[in-house]
Design a protein around this motif. Structure first.
Motif, PDB file in Angstrom:
ATOM      1  N   PRO A   1       0.910 -13.756  -2.419  1.00  0.00           N
ATOM      2  CA  PRO A   1       1.823 -13.768  -1.266  1.00  0.00           C
ATOM      3  C   PRO A   1       2.374 -12.372  -0.953  1.00  0.00           C
ATOM      4  O   PRO A   1       2.589 -11.547  -1.852  1.00  0.00           O
ATOM      5  CB  PRO A   1       2.953 -14.697  -1.714  1.00  0.00           C
ATOM      6  CG  PRO A   1       2.349 -15.545  -2.783  1.00  0.00           C
ATOM      7  CD  PRO A   1       1.328 -14.685  -3.465  1.00  0.00           C
ATOM      8  N   LEU A   2       2.609 -12.142   0.323  1.00  0.00           N
ATOM      9  CA  LEU A   2       3.104 -10.850   0.786  1.00  0.00           C
ATOM     10  C   LEU A   2       4.456 -10.492   0.153  1.00  0.00           C
ATOM     11  O   LEU A   2       4.712  -9.329  -0.153  1.00  0.00           O
ATOM     12  CB  LEU A   2       3.217 -10.848   2.311  1.00  0.00           C
ATOM     13  CG  LEU A   2       3.671  -9.554   2.959  1.00  0.00           C
ATOM     14  CD1 LEU A   2       2.695  -8.420   2.647  1.00  0.00           C
ATOM     15  CD2 LEU A   2       3.815  -9.727   4.458  1.00  0.00           C
ATOM     16  N   ALA A   3       5.307 -11.475  -0.072  1.00  0.00           N
ATOM     17  CA  ALA A   3       6.630 -11.209  -0.657  1.00  0.00           C
ATOM     18  C   ALA A   3       6.506 -10.580  -2.046  1.00  0.00           C
ATOM     19  O   ALA A   3       7.277  -9.675  -2.392  1.00  0.00           O
ATOM     20  CB  ALA A   3       7.438 -12.496  -0.732  1.00  0.00           C
ATOM     21  N   ILE A   4       5.537 -11.021  -2.830  1.00  0.00           N
ATOM     22  CA  ILE A   4       5.346 -10.454  -4.169  1.00  0.00           C
ATOM     23  C   ILE A   4       4.826  -9.026  -4.060  1.00  0.00           C
ATOM     24  O   ILE A   4       5.266  -8.135  -4.790  1.00  0.00           O
ATOM     25  CB  ILE A   4       4.392 -11.340  -4.990  1.00  0.00           C
ATOM     26  CG1 ILE A   4       5.048 -12.701  -5.233  1.00  0.00           C
ATOM     27  CG2 ILE A   4       4.031 -10.674  -6.315  1.00  0.00           C
ATOM     28  CD1 ILE A   4       4.147 -13.728  -5.840  1.00  0.00           C
ATOM     29  N   LYS A   5       3.909  -8.803  -3.132  1.00  0.00           N
ATOM     30  CA  LYS A   5       3.384  -7.447  -2.932  1.00  0.00           C
ATOM     31  C   LYS A   5       4.485  -6.494  -2.477  1.00  0.00           C
ATOM     32  O   LYS A   5       4.573  -5.366  -2.948  1.00  0.00           O
ATOM     33  CB  LYS A   5       2.251  -7.467  -1.904  1.00  0.00           C
ATOM     34  CG  LYS A   5       1.010  -8.175  -2.404  1.00  0.00           C
ATOM     35  CD  LYS A   5      -0.068  -8.201  -1.347  1.00  0.00           C
ATOM     36  CE  LYS A   5      -1.300  -8.931  -1.850  1.00  0.00           C
ATOM     37  NZ  LYS A   5      -2.393  -8.917  -0.881  1.00  0.00           N
ATOM     38  N   LEU A   6       5.347  -6.961  -1.580  1.00  0.00           N
ATOM     39  CA  LEU A   6       6.461  -6.123  -1.118  1.00  0.00           C
ATOM     40  C   LEU A   6       7.473  -5.877  -2.237  1.00  0.00           C
ATOM     41  O   LEU A   6       8.029  -4.775  -2.345  1.00  0.00           O
ATOM     42  CB  LEU A   6       7.143  -6.764   0.086  1.00  0.00           C
ATOM     43  CG  LEU A   6       6.319  -6.787   1.379  1.00  0.00           C
ATOM     44  CD1 LEU A   6       7.072  -7.554   2.467  1.00  0.00           C
ATOM     45  CD2 LEU A   6       5.988  -5.378   1.835  1.00  0.00           C
ATOM     46  N   GLY A   7       7.709  -6.878  -3.071  1.00  0.00           N
ATOM     47  CA  GLY A   7       8.607  -6.701  -4.211  1.00  0.00           C
ATOM     48  C   GLY A   7       8.065  -5.672  -5.191  1.00  0.00           C
ATOM     49  O   GLY A   7       8.807  -4.826  -5.691  1.00  0.00           O
ATOM     50  N   ALA A   8       6.761  -5.726  -5.458  1.00  0.00           N
ATOM     51  CA  ALA A   8       6.140  -4.751  -6.354  1.00  0.00           C
ATOM     52  C   ALA A   8       6.179  -3.356  -5.743  1.00  0.00           C
ATOM     53  O   ALA A   8       6.426  -2.376  -6.438  1.00  0.00           O
ATOM     54  CB  ALA A   8       4.707  -5.157  -6.666  1.00  0.00           C
ATOM     55  N   LEU A   9       5.961  -3.267  -4.441  1.00  0.00           N
ATOM     56  CA  LEU A   9       6.030  -1.973  -3.760  1.00  0.00           C
ATOM     57  C   LEU A   9       7.441  -1.399  -3.821  1.00  0.00           C
ATOM     58  O   LEU A   9       7.629  -0.209  -4.104  1.00  0.00           O
ATOM     59  CB  LEU A   9       5.571  -2.112  -2.308  1.00  0.00           C
ATOM     60  CG  LEU A   9       5.645  -0.853  -1.459  1.00  0.00           C
ATOM     61  CD1 LEU A   9       4.683   0.211  -2.000  1.00  0.00           C
ATOM     62  CD2 LEU A   9       5.331  -1.165  -0.014  1.00  0.00           C
ATOM     63  N   ALA A  10       8.441  -2.241  -3.582  1.00  0.00           N
ATOM     64  CA  ALA A  10       9.842  -1.785  -3.660  1.00  0.00           C
ATOM     65  C   ALA A  10      10.187  -1.303  -5.066  1.00  0.00           C
ATOM     66  O   ALA A  10      10.885  -0.294  -5.234  1.00  0.00           O
ATOM     67  CB  ALA A  10      10.784  -2.905  -3.232  1.00  0.00           C
ATOM     68  N   LEU A  11       9.687  -2.001  -6.063  1.00  0.00           N
ATOM     69  CA  LEU A  11       9.924  -1.598  -7.450  1.00  0.00           C
ATOM     70  C   LEU A  11       9.280  -0.242  -7.749  1.00  0.00           C
ATOM     71  O   LEU A  11       9.889   0.619  -8.386  1.00  0.00           O
ATOM     72  CB  LEU A  11       9.394  -2.665  -8.392  1.00  0.00           C
ATOM     73  CG  LEU A  11       9.676  -2.483  -9.874  1.00  0.00           C
ATOM     74  CD1 LEU A  11      11.167  -2.442 -10.139  1.00  0.00           C
ATOM     75  CD2 LEU A  11       9.032  -3.609 -10.658  1.00  0.00           C
ATOM     76  N   ALA A  12       8.054  -0.045  -7.274  1.00  0.00           N
ATOM     77  CA  ALA A  12       7.371   1.239  -7.483  1.00  0.00           C
ATOM     78  C   ALA A  12       8.084   2.371  -6.760  1.00  0.00           C
ATOM     79  O   ALA A  12       8.252   3.468  -7.314  1.00  0.00           O
ATOM     80  CB  ALA A  12       5.922   1.142  -7.007  1.00  0.00           C
ATOM     81  N   VAL A  13       8.539   2.108  -5.541  1.00  0.00           N
ATOM     82  CA  VAL A  13       9.267   3.138  -4.788  1.00  0.00           C
ATOM     83  C   VAL A  13      10.550   3.507  -5.512  1.00  0.00           C
ATOM     84  O   VAL A  13      10.893   4.685  -5.638  1.00  0.00           O
ATOM     85  CB  VAL A  13       9.545   2.660  -3.343  1.00  0.00           C
ATOM     86  CG1 VAL A  13      10.560   3.555  -2.647  1.00  0.00           C
ATOM     87  CG2 VAL A  13       8.253   2.610  -2.547  1.00  0.00           C
TER      88      VAL A  13
END
Length: 103
Positions: free
Chosen positions: A29-41
């Motif tokens: 799901p896109l929400a998990i991908k965005l959460g992982a991206l936010a964590l990396a940022v």
């Protein structure tokens, strides 16, 4: 920067690889991908809740956030995607690059 990455791999290692492979899967799901991206940022950003200039405290907030959020995000991944991600992580960690030299 390299020191922070090495610390990250030691503290979260396999879970991070599983999350990486899960994010690359189209079924995640896109929400998990965005959460992982936010964590990396957040991790690579020079702006932190506690600045890294404070030797121990600056690192503790990063590691704590990673140690809590990586498993939390991984638990939200659908089971079919998660099994595929585990397979990818197994292949990654079975490569000679990550094995210790025993000579």
């Amino acid at each position: 920067m390299l020191f922070r990455l090495r610390r990250l791999l030691k503290s979260t290692g396999r879970e991070l690889a599983v999350l990486w492979y899960a994010c690359r899967h189209p079924g995640t799901p896109l929400a998990i991908k965005l959460g992982a991206l936010a964590l990396a940022v957040y991790f690579f950003s020079p702006l932190d809740f506690v600045p890294d200039g404070l030797p121990i405290l600056g690192w503790i907030d990063d590691v704590t956030l990673l140690a809590v959020l990586i498993p939390a995000l991984t638990k939200l991944v659908p089971q079919t995607v998660l099994s595929s991600a585990h397979d990818g992580a197994d292949r990654l960690f079975s490569k000679k690059l990550f094995r210790r030299n025993r000579s």
